[in-house]
Design a protein around this motif. Sequence first.
Motif, mmCIF file in Angstrom:
data_model
loop_
_atom_site.group_PDB
_atom_site.id
_atom_site.type_symbol
_atom_site.label_atom_id
_atom_site.label_comp_id
_atom_site.label_asym_id
_atom_site.label_seq_id
_atom_site.Cartn_x
_atom_site.Cartn_y
_atom_site.Cartn_z
ATOM 1 N N ILE A 59 -1.885 -0.245 -2.059
ATOM 2 C CA ILE A 59 -1.698 -0.300 -0.614
ATOM 3 C C ILE A 59 -3.012 -0.587 0.104
ATOM 4 O O ILE A 59 -4.078 -0.130 -0.310
ATOM 5 C CB ILE A 59 -1.072 1.024 -0.102
ATOM 6 C CG1 ILE A 59 -0.570 0.885 1.336
ATOM 7 C CG2 ILE A 59 -2.053 2.194 -0.234
ATOM 8 C CD1 ILE A 59 0.360 2.017 1.777
ATOM 9 N N TYR A 62 -4.166 0.269 3.740
ATOM 10 C CA TYR A 62 -3.606 1.233 4.696
ATOM 11 C C TYR A 62 -4.586 1.529 5.818
ATOM 12 O O TYR A 62 -5.720 1.952 5.587
ATOM 13 C CB TYR A 62 -3.271 2.533 3.960
ATOM 14 C CG TYR A 62 -2.615 3.604 4.813
ATOM 15 C CD1 TYR A 62 -1.236 3.659 4.949
ATOM 16 C CD2 TYR A 62 -3.391 4.575 5.452
ATOM 17 C CE1 TYR A 62 -0.635 4.646 5.709
ATOM 18 C CE2 TYR A 62 -2.791 5.567 6.224
ATOM 19 C CZ TYR A 62 -1.411 5.601 6.355
ATOM 20 O OH TYR A 62 -0.813 6.584 7.103
ATOM 21 N N ARG A 107 0.066 4.770 9.911
ATOM 22 C CA ARG A 107 1.514 4.694 9.643
ATOM 23 C C ARG A 107 2.155 3.413 10.152
ATOM 24 O O ARG A 107 3.234 3.027 9.690
ATOM 25 C CB ARG A 107 2.220 5.894 10.269
ATOM 26 C CG ARG A 107 2.144 5.961 11.783
ATOM 27 C CD ARG A 107 3.029 7.069 12.322
ATOM 28 N NE ARG A 107 2.854 7.208 13.762
ATOM 29 C CZ ARG A 107 3.783 7.685 14.575
ATOM 30 N NH1 ARG A 107 4.944 8.057 14.096
ATOM 31 N NH2 ARG A 107 3.541 7.804 15.863
ATOM 32 N N VAL A 155 5.727 6.521 3.561
ATOM 33 C CA VAL A 155 4.432 5.930 3.881
ATOM 34 C C VAL A 155 4.186 6.100 5.378
ATOM 35 O O VAL A 155 5.014 5.756 6.220
ATOM 36 C CB VAL A 155 4.383 4.455 3.449
ATOM 37 C CG1 VAL A 155 5.487 3.617 4.084
ATOM 38 C CG2 VAL A 155 3.014 3.857 3.738
ATOM 39 N N GLY A 156 3.032 6.672 5.696
ATOM 40 C CA GLY A 156 2.701 6.959 7.084
ATOM 41 C C GLY A 156 3.051 8.358 7.530
ATOM 42 O O GLY A 156 2.814 8.718 8.691
ATOM 43 N N PHE A 179 -0.059 -1.293 7.746
ATOM 44 C CA PHE A 179 -0.323 -1.295 6.306
ATOM 45 C C PHE A 179 0.355 -2.484 5.648
ATOM 46 O O PHE A 179 1.321 -3.051 6.187
ATOM 47 C CB PHE A 179 0.148 0.011 5.649
ATOM 48 C CG PHE A 179 1.619 0.308 5.801
ATOM 49 C CD1 PHE A 179 2.560 -0.249 4.947
ATOM 50 C CD2 PHE A 179 2.069 1.157 6.810
ATOM 51 C CE1 PHE A 179 3.916 0.030 5.087
ATOM 52 C CE2 PHE A 179 3.417 1.438 6.957
ATOM 53 C CZ PHE A 179 4.340 0.875 6.098
ATOM 54 N N LEU A 217 -1.193 9.510 -1.165
ATOM 55 C CA LEU A 217 -1.945 8.271 -1.024
ATOM 56 C C LEU A 217 -3.419 8.608 -1.238
ATOM 57 O O LEU A 217 -3.985 9.449 -0.534
ATOM 58 C CB LEU A 217 -1.721 7.679 0.375
ATOM 59 C CG LEU A 217 -2.201 6.249 0.644
ATOM 60 C CD1 LEU A 217 -1.459 5.674 1.851
ATOM 61 C CD2 LEU A 217 -3.693 6.180 0.905
ATOM 62 N N ASN A 276 -9.817 0.352 7.559
ATOM 63 C CA ASN A 276 -8.870 0.051 6.491
ATOM 64 C C ASN A 276 -9.302 0.692 5.175
ATOM 65 O O ASN A 276 -10.473 0.709 4.823
ATOM 66 C CB ASN A 276 -8.754 -1.462 6.309
ATOM 67 C CG ASN A 276 -7.574 -1.832 5.432
ATOM 68 O OD1 ASN A 276 -6.533 -1.193 5.482
ATOM 69 N ND2 ASN A 276 -7.735 -2.847 4.618
ATOM 70 N N TYR A 313 1.742 -3.189 1.618
ATOM 71 C CA TYR A 313 2.021 -2.326 0.475
ATOM 72 C C TYR A 313 2.757 -3.140 -0.575
ATOM 73 O O TYR A 313 3.845 -3.670 -0.328
ATOM 74 C CB TYR A 313 2.884 -1.164 0.973
ATOM 75 C CG TYR A 313 3.153 -0.011 0.035
ATOM 76 C CD1 TYR A 313 2.600 0.096 -1.231
ATOM 77 C CD2 TYR A 313 4.000 1.025 0.460
ATOM 78 C CE1 TYR A 313 2.866 1.183 -2.041
ATOM 79 C CE2 TYR A 313 4.272 2.124 -0.338
ATOM 80 C CZ TYR A 313 3.711 2.189 -1.591
ATOM 81 O OH TYR A 313 3.987 3.272 -2.400
#
Length: 535
Positions: A405, A407, A410, A367-368, A413, A375, A507, A415
């Motif tokens: 998520i 998000y 990175r 993630v990120g 977030f 995603l 977001n 999740y």
Amino acid sequence: MTDTIRNPILPGFNPDPSICRVGEEYYIASSTFEWYPGVQIHRSRDLANWQLATRPLARATQLDMRGNPDSCGIWAPCLTHADGLFWLIYTDMKRYEGNFKDGHNYLVTAPSIEGPWSDPVYLNASGFDPSLFHDEDGRKWLVNLKWDYRQQEGGDRFGGILLQEYDVERKRLVGPIHNVFTGTWMKLTEGPHLYCRDGWYHLLVAEGGTGYDHAVTMARAREITGPYAVHPDNPVLTTRNNAENPLQRAGHADLVDTPDGETFMVHLCSRPLPGTRRSPLGRETAIQRAVWGEDGWLRLAHGGNTPALEVSMPGVAQRAPAGEEVYEFKPGTLPADFQWLRTPYPERLFSLSERPGFLRLYGRESVGAWFEQALVARRQDSWICSADTELEFEPDEIQQFAGLIAYYNRFKFHYLAVTLNDSGDKVLSVMSCHDEWPSGRLDFAASGAVVLAPDQPVRLGLDIREHELQFRFAQGDADWRSVGPVLDAGLLSDEGSGRAHGYFTGNFLGMAAHDISGRATSADFAEFCYRRHIH
């Protein structure tokens, strides 16, 4: 008929608007940064009600952002129409932190807004925010800011607005480069657009930076190369001295004339959460009515230089958005509201045909990640909203996780992920990152606290109430249950923890799958539902 437009006209992350009119239709292009496909273009016939028309940068020959850092990618596009074509200028920013900026400026064209859009023509890399001006004599000119890497922290690295002619036949910039405007005391001069009116060249720029000192400046000259005299009532638009205005950070604007000769200004703004300077919806697009005075200068029609929340538009009814959007996943293309990150090869991230009726995500990097992250998400466009989805996912180990998520990037977030615990149980894990830059520390708010029944789908949901975000879940016929603590939704914003103004997006709410074992374990999502509070 309501006879008024309520701002913003493009709620949620839609910054840096560029507007043009073709006949009775208006088009606004806005920045998409690292989200793919690139550039978001909306259309309208009344300036009040807008629909997504296209995202034109949709193939690798036009845009490949793999490896672009957060908030790089597509900066400040400019959309114009001339000679029977749409002309779209854009920057692909590869680096923005530190003294240097590596941004490459391109041009694509199309006979209609839906395309086909051409492969890009490379223009220059001297600075970002490029804009194309079509002069009355048929010549075309590119303006963009010049980046001065020599300035130290606190200095003004915005080195003026450059002007150079573009040769259509040769598909390149030609002739001398003119630095036509070095800005005012507000500094950080960017976002240039040129207009010709009554024998004057009007230069519109953004100044003061895209934070709470943002502003719109205008200057004019008899010759396109200058010298440019600054508007006597500058700045033309700002909220830098009006903290009570609901439309903060007003700046980065463009102008359009109606068929009847009225002038409107579109500009970016943000709406901070009550009592804060945090804007999880990101920078949005608003509109203002403008008038040209007897002295030939442009001013806001309602007086002063602060943006109006409501703008007069006789005979127009502004439609409220739907309270609920239910997205079903059918073979073909993603629902238009959704985007993914960076890559022009989405087939490595997801499939709508592998299991018809489901969105299948293939777990890729963490993630990120800046290269391949599975995603798929849509913008949050209301302070009060909810999202939920149904997931089928059977992880083999702790390095595989998938779920719902919220998000921003990175380091920002929240999740709700399905994964395994050390005992081999399928569990829910609430992972939250609070932008502890540069470490990016990950908090596990409720890791392993909820054990799920294996080989069964699970419903995952979240509720955002301004500052607060709460995850929930359900399995089988059970009712929804909260999971994890109440989280800080305001962190998912430009102004959240860490670097105060180091980010430029907004977001997103969506679905994600990650497999850092490298085995691309898949996760299937049956649908996605988004509900917004209608003011």
